[in-house]
Write an enzyme that holds these catalytic residues in place. Structure first.
Site, PDB file in Angstrom:
ATOM      1  N   HIS A  88     -44.188 -15.586  60.362  1.00  0.00           N
ATOM      2  CA  HIS A  88     -44.998 -14.635  61.143  1.00  0.00           C
ATOM      3  C   HIS A  88     -45.304 -15.127  62.558  1.00  0.00           C
ATOM      4  CE1 HIS A  88     -48.440 -12.039  62.274  1.00  0.00           C
ATOM      5  NE2 HIS A  88     -48.948 -13.177  62.743  1.00  0.00           N
ATOM      6  N   HIS A  98     -44.185 -15.072  67.797  1.00  0.00           N
ATOM      7  CA  HIS A  98     -44.044 -14.437  66.482  1.00  0.00           C
ATOM      8  C   HIS A  98     -42.618 -13.946  66.263  1.00  0.00           C
ATOM      9  CE1 HIS A  98     -48.275 -14.229  67.684  1.00  0.00           C
ATOM     10  NE2 HIS A  98     -48.578 -14.199  66.401  1.00  0.00           N
ATOM     11  N   ASP A 142     -48.748  -4.073  58.529  1.00  0.00           N
ATOM     12  CA  ASP A 142     -49.820  -4.010  57.540  1.00  0.00           C
ATOM     13  C   ASP A 142     -51.181  -4.136  58.215  1.00  0.00           C
ATOM     14  OD1 ASP A 142     -48.068  -4.120  55.116  1.00  0.00           O
ATOM     15  OD2 ASP A 142     -47.524  -6.069  55.977  1.00  0.00           O
ATOM     16  N   HIS A 159     -81.097   3.985  67.325  1.00  0.00           N
ATOM     17  CA  HIS A 159     -80.448   4.824  68.336  1.00  0.00           C
ATOM     18  C   HIS A 159     -80.822   4.445  69.768  1.00  0.00           C
ATOM     19  CE1 HIS A 159     -79.321   7.052  64.877  1.00  0.00           C
ATOM     20  NE2 HIS A 159     -78.870   8.108  65.544  1.00  0.00           N
ATOM     21  N   ASN A 170     -43.689  -4.962  55.104  1.00  0.00           N
ATOM     22  CA  ASN A 170     -43.075  -6.224  54.669  1.00  0.00           C
ATOM     23  C   ASN A 170     -43.946  -6.996  53.689  1.00  0.00           C
ATOM     24  OD1 ASN A 170     -45.070  -7.360  56.269  1.00  0.00           O
ATOM     25  ND2 ASN A 170     -43.692  -7.861  57.962  1.00  0.00           N
ATOM     26  N   ARG A 214     -78.394  13.818  81.395  1.00  0.00           N
ATOM     27  CA  ARG A 214     -77.292  14.364  80.577  1.00  0.00           C
ATOM     28  C   ARG A 214     -77.069  15.832  80.935  1.00  0.00           C
ATOM     29  NH1 ARG A 214     -79.665  16.161  74.765  1.00  0.00           N
ATOM     30  NH2 ARG A 214     -81.823  16.321  75.392  1.00  0.00           N
ATOM     31  N   ARG A 219     -81.790  11.103  77.920  1.00  0.00           N
ATOM     32  CA  ARG A 219     -82.085  12.259  77.079  1.00  0.00           C
ATOM     33  C   ARG A 219     -83.257  13.035  77.685  1.00  0.00           C
ATOM     34  NH1 ARG A 219     -86.177  13.404  73.226  1.00  0.00           N
ATOM     35  NH2 ARG A 219     -85.502  15.071  71.838  1.00  0.00           N
ATOM     36  N   GLU A 238     -65.859   7.338  66.885  1.00  0.00           N
ATOM     37  CA  GLU A 238     -66.021   6.789  68.244  1.00  0.00           C
ATOM     38  C   GLU A 238     -64.899   5.825  68.616  1.00  0.00           C
ATOM     39  OE1 GLU A 238     -68.435   6.677  65.945  1.00  0.00           O
ATOM     40  OE2 GLU A 238     -69.961   8.070  66.684  1.00  0.00           O
TER      41      GLU A 238
HETATM   42  C1  LIG Z   1     -57.900  -6.816  65.585  1.00  0.00           C
HETATM   43  C2  LIG Z   1     -57.043  -7.993  65.277  1.00  0.00           C
HETATM   44  N1  LIG Z   1     -57.421  -8.836  64.309  1.00  0.00           N
HETATM   45  C3  LIG Z   1     -56.682  -9.929  64.034  1.00  0.00           C
HETATM   46  C4  LIG Z   1     -55.551 -10.206  64.748  1.00  0.00           C
HETATM   47  C5  LIG Z   1     -54.764 -11.475  64.484  1.00  0.00           C
HETATM   48  N2  LIG Z   1     -53.497 -11.139  63.804  1.00  0.00           N
HETATM   49  C6  LIG Z   1     -52.367 -10.998  64.482  1.00  0.00           C
HETATM   50  S1  LIG Z   1     -51.082 -10.552  63.526  1.00  0.00           S
HETATM   51  C7  LIG Z   1     -52.045 -10.568  62.138  1.00  0.00           C
HETATM   52  C8  LIG Z   1     -51.457 -10.250  60.811  1.00  0.00           C
HETATM   53  C9  LIG Z   1     -50.913  -8.911  60.833  1.00  0.00           C
HETATM   54  O1  LIG Z   1     -50.136  -8.665  59.719  1.00  0.00           O
HETATM   55  P1  LIG Z   1     -48.953  -7.629  59.844  1.00  0.00           P
HETATM   56  O2  LIG Z   1     -49.374  -6.516  60.678  1.00  0.00           O
HETATM   57  O3  LIG Z   1     -48.515  -7.328  58.475  1.00  0.00           O
HETATM   58  O4  LIG Z   1     -47.887  -8.426  60.666  1.00  0.00           O
HETATM   59  P2  LIG Z   1     -46.560  -9.160  60.169  1.00  0.00           P
HETATM   60  O5  LIG Z   1     -46.972 -10.521  59.716  1.00  0.00           O
HETATM   61  O6  LIG Z   1     -45.984  -8.363  59.076  1.00  0.00           O
HETATM   62  O7  LIG Z   1     -45.731  -9.200  61.384  1.00  0.00           O
HETATM   63  C10 LIG Z   1     -53.353 -10.898  62.473  1.00  0.00           C
HETATM   64  C11 LIG Z   1     -54.446 -11.030  61.487  1.00  0.00           C
HETATM   65  C12 LIG Z   1     -55.199  -9.291  65.761  1.00  0.00           C
HETATM   66  N3  LIG Z   1     -54.128  -9.477  66.522  1.00  0.00           N
HETATM   67  N4  LIG Z   1     -55.943  -8.195  65.975  1.00  0.00           N
HETATM   68 MG   LIG Z   2     -46.837  -7.400  57.481  1.00  0.00          MG
END
Ligand SMILES: Cc1ncc(C[n+]2csc(CCOP(=O)(O)OP(=O)(O)O)c2C)c(N)n1
Ligand SMILES: [Mg+2]
Length: 646
Positions: free
Chosen positions: A256, A26, A152, A455, A182, A340, A502, A393
């Site tokens: 990305h 990336h 994001d 539960h 971004n 518990r 419990r 949690e």
């Molecule tokens: C819990 C989770 N869901 C999905 C992903 C796959 N994933 C990696 S980066 C990304 C997009 C993230 O967007 P952003 O944080 O804006 O990264 P940018 O492209 O700006 O670097 C996703 C969906 C992940 N790593 N973790």
């Molecule tokens: Mg982003």
């Protein structure tokens, strides 16, 4: 005057080149956040690459872990011994420390494993709490900071809300969250799915909110300066450009998660006027980077002496030692008691040590995790022993990982076992990192009764058993609970899960109490030396197994009952030990556990397992047990049939 852009271009091109060589990775995020990272490491963060594990360092968390090359570049440039150029060139390759996403290795400067988005924010909240707690307990006049980068994606994940909400409530002024705004994620523009007013969102949970331009060095400085004066946690919302410097891919999702490509890399070098070859950092720039921690050395030298205070604190508050007297005391206990409650008895002993912190996700009175702890961690008293996590949690588990990662304290928490699913992503990461939070999970079966199937955990124990490096415990009574807590306290390389009842249970393990070392399982009853069959049971079903064995004996069937409070520990024993413990003359094993049967298939045939492969039912506990055939009469009859079949 330093040329910040040239310094940040070192990060950009190491990242670009490493991703290109690995043919995956990336580049966009490191290119977009390099400028902010440069200012942070040049001028703010307290770190020392020659002593990465200095306890009083500031911590840097890369919650948007896909941008791992940003972190690896920083660690290499600033001179962390383990982060060699060779490692950078081996990005994402087998055996390197430069994994696709950062993997916990404090010695290399990698503070926490990130990649599953949102986790890092919760981890950072935990680290900030741990630092404040330690500073208060050691009566220090300073407190280190935690800087977190997030994108994001992290802010879209639910766990971020749980974590920032608690951080705001606690007024964690040592926490600074830097948002890579971004407006791009994988699918394209964030307009596709994200129209939050992020600033308002943070303000509403009591954060200090700042806005900045992530490519304007003086603006970045101004904002970090401001954040340091805040009495609350700070969000700095930096507008940035993903893939900054790439003529054709900047501001686009295409930067990305894939290499820029040879052609685009040439164009990016031209655009940023970077006339240096692949992986080449000019000496003059490397010299500045390698000297950037010098400004931290006087702080380092003045605080280093307090490491001794931590050492003293840990030895004065040793938890393992307490178990000698705990076991002596609890072995005498006779009354019926829920495990518990037994766990609360143990917690009351352990909480005499300041090296343990507990908490619950708003089920304190049900989990019995607080005992007689009176000192609560809140914004007026960071030195307390107990955290009211609220109904959060997932956030709780992520925060615990942050606390555990610091190694200052043992951290335990409570919730119902059925809600372990809410925490799973963080439990998995604890196991992956081999850190040692203790999760108290009460109401561990249909035995909770009237609250019903929502539960009543069924498949959760086996979900926990399926996590590599996880340690599952399900004690049958007070003494076993003490043994399980002791094991959990001594385990340093994985999370422990204590599954507790419990309902009240009889005291049955006392008579075997003084036998050898705890191996996770032992013979609790053997009514004939040449027992025909073996019955394994865990937790609340051990007394049921003993009653079943009695009925079988009346019918001339001799059995051995094995109590297995920890399948995880048992499985770590040599095969000969395991075989010997389970041996019977007919070679037949039966299992009783009020949960899904899948785990036990490796011990015996499906028809010999008495469990529940359906959801529970809302009714008094004894009726629910009956409904699922978990009573001694039904089971003993079935066993007799099963034996006859042979
Ligand atoms: C819990 C989770 N869901 C999905 C992903 C796959 N994933 C990696 S980066 C990304 C997009 C993230 O967007 P952003 O944080 O804006 O990264 P940018 O492209 O700006 O670097 C996703 C969906 C992940 N790593 N973790
Ligand atoms: Mg982003």
């Amino acid at each position: 005057m330093k040329n910040y852009l040239e310094l940040s271009n070192c990060i950009r091109f190491l990242s670009i080149d490493a991703v290109q060589r690995a043919k995956s990775g990336h580049p966009g995020m490191p290119m977009g956040m390099a400028d902010i990272a440069t200012v942070l490491f040049q001028d703010y963060i307290n770190f020392n690459p020659t002593d990465p594990e200095w306890s009083f360092r500031d911590r840097f968390v890369l919650s948007n872990g896909h941008g791992s090359m940003l972190l690896y570049s920083l660690l290499h440039l600033t001179g962390y011994r383990k982060m060699t150029l060779e490692q950078i060139k081996n990005f994402r390759q087998l055996g390197s420390i430069t994994a696709g996403h950062p993997e916990y290795e404090p010695e290399a400067g990698i503070e926490i494993t990130t990649g599953p988005l949102g986790q890092g924010i919760a981890n950072a909240v935990g680290m900030a709490i741990a630092q404040k707690n330690l500073a208060s307990k050691l009566k220090l006049k300073f407190c280190p900071k935690v800087y977190v980068f997030c994108g994001d994606g992290c802010l879209q994940e639910g766990i971020s809300q749980e974590a920032i909400s608690l951080a705001g409530h606690l007024k964690l002024d040592n926490l600074i969250l830097i948002y890579d705004n971004n407006k791009i994620s994988i699918d394209g523009s964030t307009d596709l799915s994200f129209s939050d007013n992020t600033n308002l969102r943070f303000e509403s949970v009591n954060w200090n909110v700042l806005n900045g331009d992530g490519h304007n060095f003086s603006n970045i400085k101004k904002n970090i300066d401001k954040s340091l004066k805040s009495k609350k946690p700070t969000l700095i919302n930096f507008k940035t450009t993903i893939g900054f410097g790439s003529p054709n891919k900047s501001s686009k999702a295409s930067s990305h998660g894939s290499p820029l490509g040879d052609e685009e890399i040439v164009k990016t070098r031209a655009q940023l006027k970077w006339n240096h070859g692949e992986f080449i950092i000019p000496k003059s720039l490397l010299k500045i980077w390698r000297g950037s921690h010098k400004r931290c050395m006087s702080h380092y030298n003045t605080t280093k002496k307090y490491e001794l205070k931590i050492k003293k604190f840990k030895s004065e508050n040793n938890l393992s030692k307490l178990f000698v007297s705990i076991k002596k005391d609890v072995i005498k206990f006779q009354d019926n008691q829920a495990t518990r409650k037994s766990s609360e008895v143990i917690i009351n002993y352990l909480s005499k040590s300041k090296a343990i912190i507990g908490g619950s996700a708003d089920l304190t009175g049900s989990n019995l995790t607080k005992g007689n702890i009176t000192s609560i961690i809140d914004s007026k008293n960071f030195g307390g022993q107990y955290i009211h996590f609220g109904v959060r949690e997932h956030g709780m588990a992520g925060i615990m990982n942050g606390i555990a990662s610091t190694n200052f304290f043992k951290i335990f928490s409570g919730t119902f076992l059925s809600f372990a699913d809410y925490m799973k992503p963080s439990l998995r990461l604890a196991a992956l990192m081999q850190i040692d939070p203790i999760l108290v999970f009460t109401h561990d079966s249909i035995g909770l009764g009237e609250d019903g199937p929502t539960h009543q955990p069924i498949e959760q124990i086996n979900m926990l058993r399926s996590i590599p490096n996880g340690n599952v415990f399900r004690p049958a009574d007070l003494f076993e609970t003490a043994l399980c807590w002791e094991a959990a306290i001594n385990i340093k390389n994985g999370p422990s899960f204590l599954c507790l009842s419990r309902q009240n249970l009889p005291q049955i393990s006392n008579k075997i109490a003084n036998t050898k070392k705890f191996h996770g399982a032992y013979v609790i009853d053997q009514n004939d030396k040449n027992n025909q069959i073996t019955i394994i049971a865990t937790g609340s079903e051990v007394s049921l197994a003993l009653e079943t064995a009695r009925l079988l004996k009346e019918n001339n069937i001799s059995s051995k009952v094995v109590s297995m409070p920890s399948t995880s520990l048992f499985e770590k024993q040599p095969t000969s030990f395991q075989k010997n413990l389970l041996k019977s003359s007919l070679g037949q094993i039966f299992v009783i556990e009020a949960g899904s049967t899948i785990y036990w298939n490796k011990f015996t045939e499906e028809e010999n397992i008495f469990g529940i492969d359906d959801f529970g039912a809302s009714a008094p506990a004894d009726q629910v047990y009956k409904k699922f055939g978990l009573d001694s009469k039904t089971i003993s009859k079935k066993i007799m049939k099963g034996i006859k079949k042979k």
